[in-house]
Design an enzyme around this catalytic site. Sequence first.
Site, PDB file in Angstrom:
ATOM      1  N   ARG A   1      24.771  26.070  71.638  1.00  0.00           N
ATOM      2  CA  ARG A   1      24.873  25.113  72.745  1.00  0.00           C
ATOM      3  C   ARG A   1      26.135  25.331  73.581  1.00  0.00           C
ATOM      4  O   ARG A   1      26.214  24.865  74.721  1.00  0.00           O
ATOM      5  CB  ARG A   1      24.767  23.673  72.226  1.00  0.00           C
ATOM      6  CG  ARG A   1      23.300  23.242  72.101  1.00  0.00           C
ATOM      7  CD  ARG A   1      23.150  21.956  71.343  1.00  0.00           C
ATOM      8  NE  ARG A   1      23.337  22.179  69.917  1.00  0.00           N
ATOM      9  CZ  ARG A   1      23.617  21.231  69.037  1.00  0.00           C
ATOM     10  NH1 ARG A   1      23.761  20.003  69.437  1.00  0.00           N
ATOM     11  NH2 ARG A   1      23.741  21.530  67.767  1.00  0.00           N
TER      12      ARG A   1
ATOM     13  N   GLU B   1      29.275  23.026  54.715  1.00  0.00           N
ATOM     14  CA  GLU B   1      29.199  22.043  53.636  1.00  0.00           C
ATOM     15  C   GLU B   1      28.834  22.743  52.322  1.00  0.00           C
ATOM     16  O   GLU B   1      29.395  22.466  51.267  1.00  0.00           O
ATOM     17  CB  GLU B   1      28.159  20.990  54.002  1.00  0.00           C
ATOM     18  CG  GLU B   1      28.410  19.690  53.316  1.00  0.00           C
ATOM     19  CD  GLU B   1      27.501  18.608  53.838  1.00  0.00           C
ATOM     20  OE1 GLU B   1      26.875  18.823  54.899  1.00  0.00           O
ATOM     21  OE2 GLU B   1      27.411  17.569  53.181  1.00  0.00           O
TER      22      GLU B   1
HETATM   23  P1  AMP Z   1      32.302  20.626  63.907  1.00  0.00           P
HETATM   24  O1  AMP Z   1      32.533  22.018  63.462  1.00  0.00           O
HETATM   25  O2  AMP Z   1      32.250  19.636  62.765  1.00  0.00           O
HETATM   26  O3  AMP Z   1      33.251  20.171  64.987  1.00  0.00           O
HETATM   27  O4  AMP Z   1      30.827  20.563  64.496  1.00  0.00           O
HETATM   28  C1  AMP Z   1      30.604  20.975  65.767  1.00  0.00           C
HETATM   29  C2  AMP Z   1      29.285  21.698  65.927  1.00  0.00           C
HETATM   30  O5  AMP Z   1      28.211  21.079  65.207  1.00  0.00           O
HETATM   31  C3  AMP Z   1      28.923  21.661  67.387  1.00  0.00           C
HETATM   32  O6  AMP Z   1      28.525  22.965  67.771  1.00  0.00           O
HETATM   33  C4  AMP Z   1      27.799  20.659  67.495  1.00  0.00           C
HETATM   34  O7  AMP Z   1      26.794  21.182  68.309  1.00  0.00           O
HETATM   35  C5  AMP Z   1      27.302  20.413  66.072  1.00  0.00           C
HETATM   36  N1  AMP Z   1      27.315  18.977  65.688  1.00  0.00           N
HETATM   37  C6  AMP Z   1      28.106  18.403  64.747  1.00  0.00           C
HETATM   38  N2  AMP Z   1      27.875  17.089  64.623  1.00  0.00           N
HETATM   39  C7  AMP Z   1      26.906  16.791  65.535  1.00  0.00           C
HETATM   40  C8  AMP Z   1      26.229  15.571  65.926  1.00  0.00           C
HETATM   41  N3  AMP Z   1      26.483  14.381  65.346  1.00  0.00           N
HETATM   42  N4  AMP Z   1      25.315  15.646  66.900  1.00  0.00           N
HETATM   43  C9  AMP Z   1      25.037  16.833  67.500  1.00  0.00           C
HETATM   44  N5  AMP Z   1      25.616  17.999  67.185  1.00  0.00           N
HETATM   45  C10 AMP Z   1      26.546  18.003  66.206  1.00  0.00           C
END
Ligand code: AMP
Length: 174
Positions: A61, A98
């Site tokens: 995305r 995870e």
């Molecule tokens: P993080 O590494 O935890 O910051 O997660 C970010 C990535 O996971 C991004 O590329 C988001 O597209 C996806 N992501 C994580 N949590 C969500 C959520 N609640 N809704 C949509 N996409 C998420």
Amino acid sequence: MSLQDIKNSIRNVPDFPKQGIQFKDITTAIKQPKILKETLEMMAEHYKNQQIDYVVGVESRGFIFGAALAYMLGCGFIPVRKKGKLPAEVLSQEYSLEYGTDKIEIHKDALNKGDKVLMVDDLLATGGTTQATVELIKKTSADIIGFAFMIELDDLNGRAILNKTAEVFSLIHY
Ligand code: AMP
């Protein structure tokens, strides 16, 4: 068009991809021409006076906003991809999920020392994905000058770790 209009266009999907996650679905936002335009214009506005050489977007995305922003800012776009997708020589960075680990990659010749880079993704949650990309970009000696997101989940405080590298800008907060 207000930030609230943009926020209202994002669909919340409870318990996707698993129990307890409130998934922020941007597909309902970016299918609307005015929302897509306004979102990108507000993001571009924030960086218009900064000298950016490249926008780096993370699969998948990050490609949607990243390529459009690069076009608007008059700079190039560089993709960071999951392992095994880029055809030429790559630099890799492992990161924790995870369960287990995964790898992201960038072409070895994509960035040079001193290049000014803006990193773009759709959403900042824990910051784990973006921080892995920071480690990857550090291997190229390019300079990260900022992080741009359409959405930030404030409670997860992903910005705390990213702030150590550069400014974090998000349009919509939850
Ligand atoms: P993080 O590494 O935890 O910051 O997660 C970010 C990535 O996971 C991004 O590329 C988001 O597209 C996806 N992501 C994580 N949590 C969500 C959520 N609640 N809704 C949509 N996409 C998420």
